[in-house]
Design an enzyme around this catalytic site. Structure first.
Site, PDB file in Angstrom:
ATOM      1  N   ASP A 454       0.574   7.560  -3.202  1.00 34.58           N
ATOM      2  CA  ASP A 454       2.136   7.823  -2.617  1.00 34.58           C
ATOM      3  C   ASP A 454       2.489   6.230  -1.304  1.00 34.58           C
ATOM      4  O   ASP A 454       2.280   6.518  -0.504  1.00 34.58           O
ATOM      5  CB  ASP A 454       2.777   8.990  -2.319  1.00 34.58           C
ATOM      6  CG  ASP A 454       3.851   9.400  -2.168  1.00 34.58           C
ATOM      7  OD1 ASP A 454       4.552   8.491  -1.767  1.00 34.58           O
ATOM      8  OD2 ASP A 454       4.402  10.398  -1.492  1.00 34.58           O
ATOM      9  N   HIS A 455       3.446   5.723  -2.152  1.00 31.51           N
ATOM     10  CA  HIS A 455       3.334   4.379  -0.598  1.00 31.51           C
ATOM     11  C   HIS A 455       4.041   4.652   0.431  1.00 31.51           C
ATOM     12  O   HIS A 455       4.480   3.671   0.831  1.00 31.51           O
ATOM     13  CB  HIS A 455       3.984   3.466  -2.013  1.00 31.51           C
ATOM     14  CG  HIS A 455       3.160   2.051  -1.343  1.00 31.51           C
ATOM     15  ND1 HIS A 455       2.701   1.383  -0.116  1.00 31.51           N
ATOM     16  CD2 HIS A 455       3.459   0.885  -1.994  1.00 31.51           C
ATOM     17  CE1 HIS A 455       2.445   0.741   0.192  1.00 31.51           C
ATOM     18  NE2 HIS A 455       3.437  -0.186  -0.418  1.00 31.51           N
ATOM     19  N   ARG A 456       4.754   5.796   0.691  1.00 32.44           N
ATOM     20  CA  ARG A 456       5.768   6.718   1.696  1.00 32.44           C
ATOM     21  C   ARG A 456       4.871   7.216   2.415  1.00 32.44           C
ATOM     22  O   ARG A 456       4.912   7.049   3.836  1.00 32.44           O
ATOM     23  CB  ARG A 456       6.262   7.322   0.894  1.00 32.44           C
ATOM     24  CG  ARG A 456       7.900   7.136  -0.023  1.00 32.44           C
ATOM     25  CD  ARG A 456       8.125   8.846  -0.277  1.00 32.44           C
ATOM     26  NE  ARG A 456       7.534   9.526  -0.447  1.00 32.44           N
ATOM     27  CZ  ARG A 456       7.827  10.899  -1.624  1.00 32.44           C
ATOM     28  NH1 ARG A 456       9.497  11.036  -0.702  1.00 32.44           N
ATOM     29  NH2 ARG A 456       6.979  12.022  -1.960  1.00 32.44           N
ATOM     30  N   VAL A 458       0.955   5.866   2.217  1.00 35.26           N
ATOM     31  CA  VAL A 458       0.001   5.481   2.142  1.00 35.26           C
ATOM     32  C   VAL A 458       0.155   3.830   1.610  1.00 35.26           C
ATOM     33  O   VAL A 458       0.473   3.874   1.214  1.00 35.26           O
ATOM     34  CB  VAL A 458      -1.192   5.688   1.032  1.00 35.26           C
ATOM     35  CG1 VAL A 458      -2.242   4.523   1.405  1.00 35.26           C
ATOM     36  CG2 VAL A 458      -1.816   7.048   1.082  1.00 35.26           C
TER      37      VAL A 458
END
Length: 484
Positions: A454-456, A458
């Site tokens: 999850d780019h939010r 990581v």
């Protein structure tokens, strides 16, 4: 919630419990008892399927089964009475089972078995579900003249009040379709809907004009095999509209499978995850020859006796070590409070394919387990999943997941995050490939790993560190000692 109520000193009711976390309904898959059977406290009386798993329900008291309120295949709301038990048999004549009370629903305007609308949400946040609660006549009912019996069946199947008695009508001529709302039990209506058959065009052969499964299969036969004389003028436009009528089960050009239970929950969770969490996937190909040698050695180790040792065990341990070295990856996004929740524990999910669909049970507090303990937990998890006995609690609270697509011969993939988790590691097939080792090309055991996150939560640097650490451990398993 309370699942048992006392209707009198003699009869008790058992209600559908909330067998998961906030679930509002469950489907009755199978009854293990019938009216007249003796049951004891703790005895399993039925198996139900929720949106998370199949669960067996034990009865909390002794007695004799008086009535089963719903047939198999019915979806029942939490809190509804599903079985009545006579807890004082022999104390007098038992009254006839009361007709189940149905909630008011909108009248159905279709004969294809579609459920009426206007019910509460299936799962929190999952929208409104159509009711599928229908009843079939109870066994043991007193006999009556044919006209009255047909009226009772009609009322029972339609969930409404019985119409006023009418003079017995002459039986429909052979080959004539049903007139008015067709009489059919819920399973038969479902079969007709799955096969695309309008029950109004089906010729009933059952008692009291009830349409049977055989009647539906007969109606589903190709139009070329049907007798022209068998079709009424009313049915002809319907038949003409069906350009390619589907045949009986097993030879149909199409098969429609209702999406419910575990599969429905999987679909909704995957859509929610894919369109909520911004996914990023990174890949790395690694030489795992030394890991495979370690697996072979551990299989002979007396400390690992009685547990299953395979590459997945070492991969799981490698991921746990990588998380320990990069703890920020083990987190969750709290949308309501706009917070990142750091987890100081690892509930390691293992994706498992089962007949009911993909489920992801997790090993609680996997970070605290030794290698033999982790191996034992993995073995128990897989066995339970294969037997269809995974509980909803076992699938709740996961933090990161491993999915082993390599068992299907697949090199790798771009896995979708399990809802609420921060990362998922896909493990590809381990294959013998030419590889540069110590300056020379040699055959080595090689696999490809894929990490979605999850780019939010990581960023690319953190995700890369985690994936690189897992790969480094698999390439040099001694790092399990030096890094742990």
């Amino acid at each position: 919630m309370t699942t048992m109520t006392e209707t009198s000193a003699r009869f008790r009711e058992f209600k559908m419990p909330d067998v998961g976390e906030g679930l509002t309904e469950a489907e009755i898959l199978k009854w293990f008892v019938q009216p007249g059977d003796t049951v004891t406290d703790g005895q399993v009386v039925c198996e139900v399927e929720t949106a998370k798993a199949a669960v067996e329900l034990p009865i909390p008291f002794d007695g004799v089964v008086h009535e089963l309120r719903f047939p198999e295949g019915t979806t029942v709301d939490v809190g509804q009475v599903i079985i009545t038990v006579d807890v004082a048999p022999g104390s007098g004549d038992a009254p006839a089972p009361a007709a189940p009370v149905q909630e008011p629903v909108e009248a159905a305007d279709s004969d294809d078995g579609d459920a009426p609308k206007g019910r509460t949400p299936v799962l929190v946040g999952y929208g409104v579900a159509e009711s599928s609660t229908k009843r079939r006549p109870r066994k043991g009912a007193s006999t009556a003249p044919e006209a009255a019996a047909a009226a009772a069946v009609q009322a029972e199947l339609n969930g409404g009040a019985a119409p006023a008695p009418a003079p017995a009508a002459a039986p429909a001529p052979a080959g004539a379709p049903a007139v008015g709302r067709p009489l059919a039990k819920p399973p038969v209506r479902k079969l007709a809907k799955d096969l695309g058959i309008d029950l109004a065009t089906v010729v009933p052969t059952g008692k009291d004009g009830i349409i049977t499964r055989e009647d539906v299969h007969a109606a589903a036969a190709p139009a070329a095999e049907a007798s022209p004389a068998a079709a009424s003028p009313v049915a002809e436009p319907v038949a003409a509209a069906a350009t390619e009528p589907r045949a009986a089960e097993g030879s149909a050009r199409e098969t429609r499978i209702p999406v419910k239970g575990v599969r429905k929950a999987i679909a909704q969770a995957m859509v929610g995850s894919a369109f909520t969490a911004p996914h990023v996937t990174e890949f790395i190909t690694v030489d795992v020859t030394r890991t495979m040698k370690l697996v072979a050695e551990l299989k002979e180790d007396k400390d690992m006796a009685g547990v299953r040792v395979n590459p997945l065990l070492i991969i799981a341990k490698a991921l746990l070590v990588a998380i320990k070295r990069n703890p920020e990856v083990n987190a969750a996004w709290d949308e309501a409070n706009q917070e990142i929740v750091q987890k100081h524990y690892v509930n390691l999910g293992i994706a498992a394919a089962t007949p009911r669909g993909l489920i992801v049970p997790n090993i609680k507090d996997a970070h605290d387990k030794t290698l033999p303990q982790l191996a034992a937990s993995l073995g128990e998890l897989v066995t339970t999943a294969r037997d269809g006995k995974t509980s909803p609690a076992a699938m709740a609270g996961g933090t990161v997941t491993i999915t082993n697509v390599g068992v299907f011969g697949v090199d790798t993939g771009t896995p979708i995050l399990n809802s609420g988790e921060s990362a998922i590691l896909a493990v590809g097939a381990i294959k013998l490939q030419p590889w540069v080792h110590k300056g020379k090309v040699k055959p080595r055991q090689v696999t490809t790993l894929a990490l979605s996150f999850d780019h939010r939560l990581v960023d690319g640097e953190l995700g890369s560190k985690v994936l690189a650490d897992v790969a480094a451990i698999l390439e040099q398993p001694k790092r399990l000692i030096t890094w742990a």
